[in-house]
Design an enzyme around this catalytic site. Structure first.
Site, PDB file in Angstrom:
ATOM      1  CB  CYS A 171      40.398  34.446  30.439  1.00 52.14           C
ATOM      2  SG  CYS A 171      40.915  35.409  29.200  1.00 52.14           S
ATOM      3  CB  CYS A 192      38.008  41.975  26.943  1.00 53.27           C
ATOM      4  SG  CYS A 192      38.836  41.219  26.499  1.00 53.27           S
ATOM      5  CG  ASP A 237      44.035  20.740  -0.345  1.00 53.37           C
ATOM      6  OD1 ASP A 237      44.212  20.643   0.950  1.00 53.37           O
ATOM      7  OD2 ASP A 237      43.415  19.678  -0.562  1.00 53.37           O
ATOM      8  CB  CYS A 271      48.201  26.809  16.718  1.00 53.28           C
ATOM      9  SG  CYS A 271      47.421  25.534  15.413  1.00 53.28           S
TER      10      CYS A 271
END
Length: 441
Positions: free
Chosen positions: A92, A169, A351, A398
């Site tokens: 983090c 955690c 692919d 992302c």
């Protein structure tokens, strides 16, 4: 002629530059942004309006990075980290930052990047958000035996291969957090403790899994210890040896699954699934809303995985075709379509970084497209997406940098960016997930 020995002068080690700076903003990683000596300086752990004496750790022509020697003022926004390992663990980066500031900062960074690369001014808020702690349903912990310490189980330090011993955690799901201490106790007592690689924990909707990577064959006594742990804690235990095969150790015959949009999606222990099970259904619902699906639609889902988006879409359209580069995920997607009786969902292996123009699916007409690529983005497929001339395109990302790059291709081809969302998939970290909606003019 007499020659005298003249020792070479040792190079004088350059003294690290120290400065006094005040942060004016945050970046997406939670670093304070300051300006001094004509450079932008990123300072780990410094909040806006905080002043500190810092040491430069990296210097480039236009920017530098620094670490705090002493904080001289403290912002009222600073909060105490939830984790006792926060200063050492590299997992983090933002536990000292209030969650609201984390989210607005990331959303602002996303909007700024899109504007800089494409010229489009658009807000990434309101953020799709959930719990700020206790959200991770998957975690991999390193294992390393040290003679003076015994077995160390934990996450790596930032910019280091050293492990930080972790006994709890706060970002893990409570069920996984509760397993950390008993799992460590079990593993440290194995006779093969020196030959363990890592351990992965996953929380499926029907219970937790543990996948143990071992570097040499385990004796039967160790296997029995792991079976006993599995039975005591109701965990499905898998072993991963050097042959890359995953074998279920325990007799518990529970194939892991999770639910999404009323569907049960099964997955193998090592299959990719979204880590945050609160954000995932919100993300899928947003994609479905943006695509504005109808029974006449034919949808193409690129980088589809095991059908996380594909199968919920199939409930609403004439046909959906999912394309994935990992054969095992394609097989699982097909299995999930069959189990959920969705005969209009079809999956192909391809692919997507290579030429796929000869594939049968590439010539079919699709009026809507969804893509969810890895961090490298979808540069190789953008020209094909443009040729489809779909009405709507939803891009799940992302990596905001590759999203901005690929967005420019769509915009230059006649699409409009009409929706942008920041997904708070990984609170307390620097990860920035997002999704964008494009509509054909």
């Amino acid at each position: 002629m007499v020659q005298f020995y003249s020792p070479k002068k040792r190079p004088v080690k350059k003294q690290a530059t120290t400065l006094e700076v005040t942060a004016s903003a945050l970046d997406a990683n939670g670093q304070g942004i300051a300006h001094a000596e004509g450079k932008t300086i990123f300072v780990k752990g410094l909040l806006p309006q905080e002043t500190a004496r810092i040491r430069l750790t990296e210097e480039k022509r236009q920017f530098a990075k620094g670490e705090v020697i002493k904080r001289l003022t403290t912002s009222e926004q600073r909060i105490a980290p939830h984790c006792e390992y926060y200063e050492r663990c590299g997992g983090c980066q933002q536990q000292h930052v209030p969650i609201a500031l984390q989210r607005t900062t990331k959303a602002g960074v996303l909007s700024h990047l899109i504007k800089r690369e494409t010229g489009v001014i658009i807000s990434a808020e309101p953020v799709i958000a959930g719990a700020e702690y206790g959200y991770r349903r998957r975690a991999r912990l390193g294992l390393r035996y040290q003679p003076e310490k015994g077995l160390v189980m934990g996450f790596r330090q930032e910019r280091s291969n050293d492990l930080v011993m972790i006994k709890k955690c706060p970002v893990l799901k409570p069920q996984l957090n509760d397993l950390l201490s008993p799992l460590w106790t079990c593993l440290k007592n194995l006779t093969s403790v020196c030959d363990l690689g890592h351990v992965e924990m996953v929380l499926a909707d029907n219970g937790p899994l543990v996948i143990l990577r071992h570097l040499s064959p385990l004796p039967e006594s160790d296997k029995q210890s792991l079976r006993d742990f599995s039975q005591t804690h109701q965990v499905t235990m898998y072993l991963a040896g050097n042959n890359s095969e995953i074998a279920r150790l325990t007799s518990i015959e529970k194939e892991p699954f999770y639910q999404i949009e009323g569907l049960n999606l099964r997955f193998a222990p090592t299959d990719f699934i979204q880590v945050n099970d609160e954000i995932n259904p919100k993300m899928v619902a947003q994609a479905i809303e943006w695509l504005d699906l109808s029974p006449e639609d034919r949808v193409l889902d690129l980088f589809c995985g095991m059908g996380n988006f594909t199968l919920p879409i199939a409930k609403r359209v004439s046909e959906v075709v999912g394309i994935e580069g990992v054969p095992a995920l394609v097989d699982m997607a097909k299995k999930n379509a069959e189990l959920n009786q969705l005969g209009n969902a079809h999956f192909w292996h391809a692919d997507l970084s290579a030429d796929f123009s000869a594939m049968p699916w590439s010539k079919e007409g699709f009026n809507k497209v969804l893509l969810d690529p890895a961090r490298a983005g979808a540069l190789e497929v953008m020209s094909h997406i443009v040729k489809l001339s779909a009405e709507k395109i939803v891009y799940v990302s992302c990596n905001p940098t590759t999203l901005a790059r690929d967005s420019k291709i769509l915009l230059d081809s006649g699409y409009q960016l009409i929706g942008l969302k920041m997904l708070d998939m990984f609170p307390q970290t620097g990860h920035l997930e997002s999704m964008a909606l494009f509509s054909r003019k």
